[in-house]
Design an enzyme around this catalytic site. Sequence first.
Site, short mmCIF file in Angstrom:
data_model
loop_
_atom_site.label_atom_id
_atom_site.label_comp_id
_atom_site.label_asym_id
_atom_site.label_seq_id
_atom_site.Cartn_x
_atom_site.Cartn_y
_atom_site.Cartn_z
N LEU A 21 0.84 -1.19 -0.01
CA LEU A 21 0.05 -0.07 -0.25
C LEU A 21 0.91 1.23 0.07
O LEU A 21 0.86 1.83 0.87
CB LEU A 21 -0.94 0.02 1.37
CG LEU A 21 -2.24 0.84 1.23
CD1 LEU A 21 -3.07 0.47 -0.04
CD2 LEU A 21 -3.11 0.52 2.23
N HIS A 22 1.81 1.16 -1.05
CA HIS A 22 2.75 2.45 -1.15
C HIS A 22 2.42 2.97 -2.48
O HIS A 22 1.95 2.50 -3.59
CB HIS A 22 4.10 2.02 -1.26
CG HIS A 22 4.46 1.25 0.22
ND1 HIS A 22 4.93 2.17 1.15
CD2 HIS A 22 4.36 0.20 0.62
CE1 HIS A 22 4.89 1.50 2.37
NE2 HIS A 22 4.71 0.12 1.94
N ALA A 23 3.00 4.12 -2.72
CA ALA A 23 2.89 5.01 -4.03
C ALA A 23 1.53 5.01 -4.60
O ALA A 23 0.82 5.66 -4.10
CB ALA A 23 3.86 4.21 -4.87
#
Length: 87
Positions: free
Chosen positions: A14-16
């Site tokens: 759950l990044h970028a």
Amino acid sequence: MGERKVTVAAEVGLHARPAATFVQRAMKAPMDITVAKAYGSKPPVNAKSILGILALDVRQGETVVIRAEGEGAEEVLDELAEIAGTP
């Protein structure tokens, strides 16, 4: 209060880009929404805060708990669960 447990599917966790999409959808909702790791010691964070989401450091395969309360919460939770991964 509604909640969804979701296993994060994105390769980057759950990044970028997945985090940005998640936050953009959460910001459209009128209610408070929180996200926390299902198995962690970090407190829940505001789902409308990109910095909060990134600070959780959620990786692929980890489970998060998304919570919201209010009118339309179930629909919003369904959409956020779809963005984050596999319910």
